[in-house]
Design a protein around this motif. Structure first.
Motif, short mmCIF file in Angstrom:
data_model
loop_
_atom_site.label_atom_id
_atom_site.label_comp_id
_atom_site.label_asym_id
_atom_site.label_seq_id
_atom_site.Cartn_x
_atom_site.Cartn_y
_atom_site.Cartn_z
N MET A 92 0.81 -1.21 0.00
CA MET A 92 0.00 0.00 0.00
C MET A 92 0.85 1.27 0.00
O MET A 92 0.33 2.35 -0.24
N GLY A 93 2.13 1.13 0.30
CA GLY A 93 2.99 2.31 0.34
C GLY A 93 2.70 3.20 1.55
O GLY A 93 2.87 4.41 1.47
N VAL A 94 2.24 2.60 2.64
CA VAL A 94 1.98 3.36 3.87
C VAL A 94 2.73 2.70 5.02
O VAL A 94 3.07 1.52 4.96
N THR A 100 -11.06 -3.02 -5.96
CA THR A 100 -10.48 -1.99 -6.84
C THR A 100 -9.79 -2.64 -8.03
O THR A 100 -9.97 -2.21 -9.17
N GLN A 101 -9.01 -3.69 -7.77
CA GLN A 101 -8.32 -4.38 -8.86
C GLN A 101 -9.32 -4.94 -9.86
O GLN A 101 -9.14 -4.82 -11.06
N ALA A 102 -10.39 -5.55 -9.36
CA ALA A 102 -11.42 -6.11 -10.24
C ALA A 102 -12.08 -5.02 -11.07
O ALA A 102 -12.36 -5.22 -12.26
N MET A 103 -12.34 -3.87 -10.46
CA MET A 103 -12.95 -2.76 -11.20
C MET A 103 -12.05 -2.30 -12.33
O MET A 103 -12.52 -2.05 -13.45
N VAL A 104 -10.76 -2.20 -12.05
CA VAL A 104 -9.82 -1.74 -13.08
C VAL A 104 -9.69 -2.78 -14.18
O VAL A 104 -9.66 -2.44 -15.37
N GLU A 105 -9.65 -4.05 -13.80
CA GLU A 105 -9.56 -5.11 -14.81
C GLU A 105 -10.80 -5.13 -15.69
O GLU A 105 -10.72 -5.36 -16.89
N ASP A 123 -1.57 -0.16 -9.69
CA ASP A 123 -1.27 -0.75 -8.39
C ASP A 123 -2.45 -0.47 -7.46
O ASP A 123 -2.57 0.62 -6.90
N ALA A 124 -3.31 -1.45 -7.33
CA ALA A 124 -4.55 -1.27 -6.57
C ALA A 124 -4.28 -0.93 -5.11
O ALA A 124 -4.95 -0.09 -4.52
#
Length: 112
Positions: free
Chosen positions: A5-7, A51-56, A65-66
């Motif tokens: 997540m980069g956090v 989110t990944q599914a929506m983008v796919e 990168d979801a």
């Protein structure tokens, strides 16, 4: 999950409403998370998967990168939430459902 997540771990714990001392104690004693704590962590995972599914589905997943996107989105004040950040709702199952629904509506353009 924090790397994806980069956090920081501390920021993720704040988002999830999990006390740092409690988590550190459980890690030190090799104790599992409670059902409620686990639910909070799984909620973030589900949101990343959603989110990944929506983008796919949109047909443009290359380079997306979801996990990083979700971390950033959760931290943005949204007018649909009265200026509140979605992260503020991630500490309960009900709040996670609201955030998930809001994300779905964003895809449809309802909150664009």
């Amino acid at each position: 999950m924090t790397d994806e997540m980069g956090v920081s771990k501390d920021k993720l714990l704040v988002i999830l409403g999990l006390p740092r001392a409690t988590i550190q104690r459980k890690v030190k004693k090799n104790q599992p998370l409670s059902a409620e704590e686990s639910s909070r962590v799984l909620g973030i995972g589900r949101l990343i998967g959603q989110t990944q599914a929506m983008v796919e589905t949109s047909g443009t997943p290359d380079g997306f990168d979801a996990a990083t996107w979700v971390a950033q989105w959760l931290d943005q004040p949204l007018s649909a939430l009265g200026g509140q950040r979605p992260a503020a709702l991630m500490d309960t199952a009900e709040g996670q459902a609201i955030v998930s629904n809001m994300l779905s509506r964003t895809q449809s353009g309802a909150y664009a």
